[in-house]
Design an enzyme around this catalytic site. Structure first.
Site, PDB file in Angstrom:
ATOM      1  N   SER A 207       0.801  -1.218   0.000  1.00 26.32           N
ATOM      2  CA  SER A 207       0.000   0.000   0.000  1.00 26.32           C
ATOM      3  C   SER A 207       0.836   1.272   0.000  1.00 26.32           C
ATOM      4  CB  SER A 207      -0.912   0.013   1.235  1.00 26.32           C
ATOM      5  OG  SER A 207      -1.800  -1.077   1.237  1.00 26.32           O
TER       6      SER A 207
ATOM      7  N   HIS B 272      -7.501   0.196   5.855  1.00 21.20           N
ATOM      8  CA  HIS B 272      -7.125  -1.193   6.111  1.00 21.20           C
ATOM      9  C   HIS B 272      -7.205  -1.550   7.588  1.00 21.20           C
ATOM     10  CE1 HIS B 272      -6.091  -2.219   2.032  1.00 21.20           C
ATOM     11  NE2 HIS B 272      -5.327  -1.155   1.926  1.00 21.20           N
TER      12      HIS B 272
END
Length: 458
Positions: free
Chosen positions: A308, A385
């Site tokens: 990410s 997340h």
């Protein structure tokens, strides 16, 4: 992906018929579809007053066509009119409030009060949704609203009604998960190229490398009213280990592996596609559903991680470096970080190693200690997340050497781990207490001189 089976010519004729009928109901000419703010408001009032289903559909289609063809000023004026003129019916609301005062909070009086308090624009939006293509038109209408909301605060009430209705219309029960591959219709593939937000897709060869090989997957959520529009999609790489950098995953010359050899599924890009659906959460459902699908297809895959970006890190570090009283940076650290002001610092291995030793502890602090007003991390990808129950697993120095990666995070990328047996526990701890689930390796990176009791600049 199959369409509804109606050809475009038939749909076009249907829309033209409905628009013509709607205009004739109002005594409007059959010339330009464009309408003024006053005409749109009048049409909205007429639509709310009608009880016939057929005439309602025709009027809804006419209003949406008139809005779409109107000037930007008239569109904005209509949106403001939704705020000013299509609120609750005040006479009905006052009567309902009087009934509560006189008769108390019986189920009947409370029900009437709730009904009276609902803004009339909610019912107008519901009726507009009945028009062919109404859902897509309303999503575009909200996209326009969001572009003006900062300068027109009253629109936040209209936006609240859109969010209320969209949350029901786009809930998980209506979403369909589809795998997107090289055989998917070209009109959808073109949108994948256009909508990719994390790692730009440069051409069709680039797209093919993300969809066609045996070790690549892409999944999207679709809605029955937007059959050719993915609402959100995730790109997945099947690998033998958790990656530390994005370039090898996107390398067009890499050698794919067999899916049966993979042990790890890497979510390396998640893109929302519809700005008009901002704030309507799909990503948490998408990842969990994709995990289940991959587990079912490939039992050999046991690890689920992301690779990410960290979009807020460089901006935070810039503010920290500008703060003379920072408790995180001593003179030596400041001198080392001066290298970040040079465009080519990462090309010098010795300087990069020095920066790494200083940067990674600061990154750990950024994730674990820097919180926003609600007590959650300031980084938007981290909030997504961690809120889904993932764990901050690893910090990857110079994981993204692209111009975008260097600008937004000095190349930093992270792995979030979706440990299936800990997702619920992590989610609850994050939602209830703001706790960031992280690996021991990340926590050990926290700078020893950090004073965590001191509020960090966010």
């Amino acid at each position: 992906m199959a369409t509804l089976g109606l050809d475009r010519a038939f749909l076009g004729n249907l829309l033209n018929t409905l628009t013509t009928r709607g205009r004739s109901l109002l005594g409007l000419s059959s010339g330009s579809d464009a309408m003024s703010k006053a005409e749109l408001v009048t049409l909205g009032e007429t639509l709310l007053s009608r009880r016939g289903e057929a005439s309602g559909v025709a009027l809804a289609n006419t209003l949406l066509a008139g809005y779409a063809a109107a000037s930007e000023d008239d569109q904005l004026a209509f949106l403001n009119a939704l705020a000013d003129l299509f609120g609750p019916d005040m006479a009905e609301l006052n009567a309902a409030m009087d009934a509560v005062r006189d008769k108390g909070t019986s189920p009947d009086t409370v029900s009437k009060l709730l009904k009276a308090a609902e803004p009339r624009r909610q019912e107008l939006i519901r009726r507009l949704n009945l028009a062919p293509g109404g859902t897509a038109s309303l999503v575009r209408m909200r996209e326009a609203l969001l572009a003006h909301i900062a300068d027109h605060p009253a629109l936040k009430h209209v936006d609240g009604d859109f969010v209320h209705l969209f949350s029901s219309w786009f809930n998980r029960g209506f979403l369909v998960l589809q795998r997107i591959d090289w055989t998917t219709p070209a009109n959808i593939l073109e949108k994948i190229i256009r909508y990719e937000q994390v790692h730009a897709i440069s051409n069709w060869d680039d797209l093919r490398s993300r969809l066609a090989p045996s070790d690549r997957r892409c999944y999207g959520f679709f809605h029955p009213q937007l059959v050719d529009e993915p609402l959100i999609f995730v790109e997945v790489a099947l690998t033998r280990e958790s990656p530390a950098a994005i370039a090898p995953l996107l390398d067009l010359t890499r050698t794919p592996i067999a899916a049966s050899e993979a042990t790890t599924a890497v979510f390396y890009s998640i893109s929302n596609t519809q700005r008009g659906l901002g704030g309507i959460s799909f990503g948490n459902f998408l990842i969990k559903q994709v995990v289940e699908d991959i587990k079912r297809e490939l039992p050999n895959v046991q690890t689920f991680v992301t690779l990410s970006p960290v979009p807020g890190f460089a901006a935070w570090l810039k503010r920290e470096r500008a703060e003379e009283s920072s408790t995180l940076l001593d003179a030596a650290a400041r001198a080392t970080l001066d290298a970040l002001d040079r465009a080519d610092w990462a090309d010098d291995a010795a300087i990069a190693e020095q920066v790494k030793a200083t940067l990674l502890p600061l990154a750990a602090y950024y994730f674990l200690e820097v919180k926003g007003p609600r007590g959650h991390p300031v980084d938007p990808v981290a909030r997504f997340h961690l809120g889904n129950g993932a764990q901050l697993e690893r910090l990857n120095f110079l994981g993204d050497r692209s111009d975008k990666g260097m600008q937004q995070s000095h190349g930093l990328m992270v792995n979030y781990l979706y440990a299936l047996d800990k997702i619920e526990t992590n989610h609850e701890a994050y939602a209830e207490k703001g706790q960031v689930a992280s690996s021991p390796a990340v926590r050990k990176m926290l700078p020893a001189r950090a004073i965590v009791e001191t509020p960090a600049s966010a």
